[in-house]
Design an enzyme around this catalytic site. Structure first.
Site, PDB file in Angstrom:
ATOM      1  N   CYS A   3       0.856  -1.192   0.000  1.00 32.24           N
ATOM      2  CA  CYS A   3       0.000   0.000   0.000  1.00 32.24           C
ATOM      3  C   CYS A   3       0.888   1.235   0.000  1.00 32.24           C
ATOM      4  O   CYS A   3       1.736   1.400   0.884  1.00 32.24           O
ATOM      5  CB  CYS A   3      -0.908  -0.023   1.233  1.00 32.24           C
ATOM      6  SG  CYS A   3      -1.760   1.540   1.502  1.00 32.24           S
ATOM      7  N   HIS A  45      -4.067   0.916   8.476  1.00 29.38           N
ATOM      8  CA  HIS A  45      -4.625   0.765   7.134  1.00 29.38           C
ATOM      9  C   HIS A  45      -6.132   0.525   7.187  1.00 29.38           C
ATOM     10  O   HIS A  45      -6.594  -0.435   7.785  1.00 29.38           O
ATOM     11  CB  HIS A  45      -3.950  -0.399   6.393  1.00 29.38           C
ATOM     12  CG  HIS A  45      -4.471  -0.550   4.987  1.00 29.38           C
ATOM     13  ND1 HIS A  45      -3.916   0.129   3.924  1.00 29.38           N
ATOM     14  CD2 HIS A  45      -5.516  -1.256   4.488  1.00 29.38           C
ATOM     15  CE1 HIS A  45      -4.602  -0.156   2.819  1.00 29.38           C
ATOM     16  NE2 HIS A  45      -5.572  -1.004   3.132  1.00 29.38           N
ATOM     17  N   ASN A  85     -12.628  10.300  -1.580  1.00 28.00           N
ATOM     18  CA  ASN A  85     -13.163   9.499  -2.681  1.00 28.00           C
ATOM     19  C   ASN A  85     -13.240   8.046  -2.247  1.00 28.00           C
ATOM     20  O   ASN A  85     -12.269   7.503  -1.727  1.00 28.00           O
ATOM     21  CB  ASN A  85     -12.267   9.639  -3.917  1.00 28.00           C
ATOM     22  CG  ASN A  85     -12.272  11.054  -4.466  1.00 28.00           C
ATOM     23  OD1 ASN A  85     -13.333  11.667  -4.556  1.00 28.00           O
ATOM     24  ND2 ASN A  85     -11.109  11.571  -4.803  1.00 28.00           N
ATOM     25  N   THR A  93      -7.949   6.361  -6.249  1.00 25.46           N
ATOM     26  CA  THR A  93      -6.782   5.732  -6.886  1.00 25.46           C
ATOM     27  C   THR A  93      -5.849   5.066  -5.885  1.00 25.46           C
ATOM     28  O   THR A  93      -5.048   4.221  -6.263  1.00 25.46           O
ATOM     29  CB  THR A  93      -5.972   6.765  -7.700  1.00 25.46           C
ATOM     30  OG1 THR A  93      -5.565   7.828  -6.835  1.00 25.46           O
ATOM     31  CG2 THR A  93      -6.798   7.323  -8.851  1.00 25.46           C
ATOM     32  N   HIS A  96      -6.175   3.420   0.480  1.00 23.81           N
ATOM     33  CA  HIS A  96      -5.917   3.660   1.906  1.00 23.81           C
ATOM     34  C   HIS A  96      -6.682   4.932   2.231  1.00 23.81           C
ATOM     35  O   HIS A  96      -6.397   5.986   1.632  1.00 23.81           O
ATOM     36  CB  HIS A  96      -4.402   3.808   2.152  1.00 23.81           C
ATOM     37  CG  HIS A  96      -3.997   4.034   3.591  1.00 23.81           C
ATOM     38  ND1 HIS A  96      -3.057   3.241   4.238  1.00 23.81           N
ATOM     39  CD2 HIS A  96      -4.383   4.963   4.491  1.00 23.81           C
ATOM     40  CE1 HIS A  96      -2.893   3.691   5.484  1.00 23.81           C
ATOM     41  NE2 HIS A  96      -3.692   4.733   5.656  1.00 23.81           N
ATOM     42  N   HIS A  98      -8.178   8.284   2.889  1.00 18.97           N
ATOM     43  CA  HIS A  98      -7.510   9.583   2.984  1.00 18.97           C
ATOM     44  C   HIS A  98      -8.514  10.695   2.768  1.00 18.97           C
ATOM     45  O   HIS A  98      -9.483  10.545   2.027  1.00 18.97           O
ATOM     46  CB  HIS A  98      -6.354   9.691   1.984  1.00 18.97           C
ATOM     47  CG  HIS A  98      -6.718   9.373   0.570  1.00 18.97           C
ATOM     48  ND1 HIS A  98      -6.835   8.080   0.115  1.00 18.97           N
ATOM     49  CD2 HIS A  98      -7.001  10.171  -0.491  1.00 18.97           C
ATOM     50  CE1 HIS A  98      -7.166   8.092  -1.171  1.00 18.97           C
ATOM     51  NE2 HIS A  98      -7.286   9.357  -1.564  1.00 18.97           N
TER      52      HIS A  98
HETATM   53  P1  AMP Z   1      -7.636   9.635  -4.660  1.00 22.13           P
HETATM   54  O1  AMP Z   1      -7.672   9.826  -6.143  1.00 22.13           O
HETATM   55  O2  AMP Z   1      -8.760  10.293  -3.915  1.00 22.13           O
HETATM   56  O3  AMP Z   1      -7.463   8.174  -4.299  1.00 22.13           O
HETATM   57  O4  AMP Z   1      -6.355  10.431  -4.162  1.00 22.13           O
HETATM   58  C1  AMP Z   1      -5.070   9.916  -4.220  1.00 22.13           C
HETATM   59  C2  AMP Z   1      -4.153  11.097  -4.179  1.00 22.13           C
HETATM   60  O5  AMP Z   1      -2.857  10.649  -3.860  1.00 22.13           O
HETATM   61  C3  AMP Z   1      -4.038  11.853  -5.515  1.00 22.13           C
HETATM   62  O6  AMP Z   1      -4.448  13.204  -5.336  1.00 22.13           O
HETATM   63  C4  AMP Z   1      -2.549  11.737  -5.848  1.00 22.13           C
HETATM   64  O7  AMP Z   1      -2.028  12.906  -6.451  1.00 22.13           O
HETATM   65  C5  AMP Z   1      -1.926  11.475  -4.493  1.00 22.13           C
HETATM   66  N1  AMP Z   1      -0.652  10.776  -4.510  1.00 22.13           N
HETATM   67  C6  AMP Z   1      -0.314   9.671  -5.219  1.00 22.13           C
HETATM   68  N2  AMP Z   1       0.946   9.310  -4.950  1.00 22.13           N
HETATM   69  C7  AMP Z   1       1.414  10.189  -4.041  1.00 22.13           C
HETATM   70  C8  AMP Z   1       2.676  10.356  -3.366  1.00 22.13           C
HETATM   71  N3  AMP Z   1       3.705   9.510  -3.554  1.00 22.13           N
HETATM   72  N4  AMP Z   1       2.808  11.399  -2.506  1.00 22.13           N
HETATM   73  C9  AMP Z   1       1.780  12.263  -2.298  1.00 22.13           C
HETATM   74  N5  AMP Z   1       0.575  12.153  -2.897  1.00 22.13           N
HETATM   75  C10 AMP Z   1       0.402  11.141  -3.752  1.00 22.13           C
HETATM   76 ZN    ZN Z   2      -2.328   1.395   3.659  1.00 17.80          ZN
END
Ligand code: AMP
Ligand code: ZN
Length: 112
Positions: A3, A45, A85, A93, A96, A98
């Site tokens: 993850c 997680h 989301n 995407t 986990h 957030h």
């Molecule tokens: P979601 O699309 O709601 O699942 O949000 C996932 C978010 O994680 C997106 O806004 C990405 O830009 C962000 N993201 C992906 N990889 C990283 C990373 N390594 N560091 C910081 N943010 C990230």
């Molecule tokens: Zn996780």
């Protein structure tokens, strides 16, 4: 566990940390959608909102105590948006849980 955010919390993948305590970690989004774009995550997680239960919901309550502290520290006194989301149709995407904090400009109102 494979993850991305668990690896960020563990320090195995670098992040731009803005807040950390025993149960919560917050860091800047790598692809900001607003001048301020921060992700707030539980250290434990949880896959998404559907994974919140009576046993683990305390950390979600705590996240919503931390969010105003981060917003204040970031100078978001004129407002901000909190988004989570959940699942494919919402465009999740990273699996986990957030919470996005978005601010620093007048945000477009697009609910769907
Ligand atoms: P979601 O699309 O709601 O699942 O949000 C996932 C978010 O994680 C997106 O806004 C990405 O830009 C962000 N993201 C992906 N990889 C990283 C990373 N390594 N560091 C910081 N943010 C990230
Ligand atoms: Zn996780």
């Amino acid at each position: 566990m494979n993850c991305l955010f668990c690896k960020i919390i563990a320090g195995d993948i670098p992040s731009n940390k803005v807040y950390e305590d025993e149960t919560v970690y917050a860091f800047r989004d790598i692809a900001p959608q607003a001048p301020t774009h921060i992700l707030v995550v539980p250290k434990a997680h949880i896959a998404d909102c559907n994974g919140v239960t009576a046993e683990n919901s305390g950390v979600v309550a705590h996240i919503f105590e931390v969010i105003p502290q981060i917003a204040k520290a970031e100078g978001l006194e004129t407002g901000y948006r909190v988004v989570s989301n959940c699942g494919e149709d919402a465009g999740q995407t990273v699996q986990h849980l957030h919470f996005h904090i978005l601010g620093g400009k007048k945000l477009a109102i697009e609910m769907a």
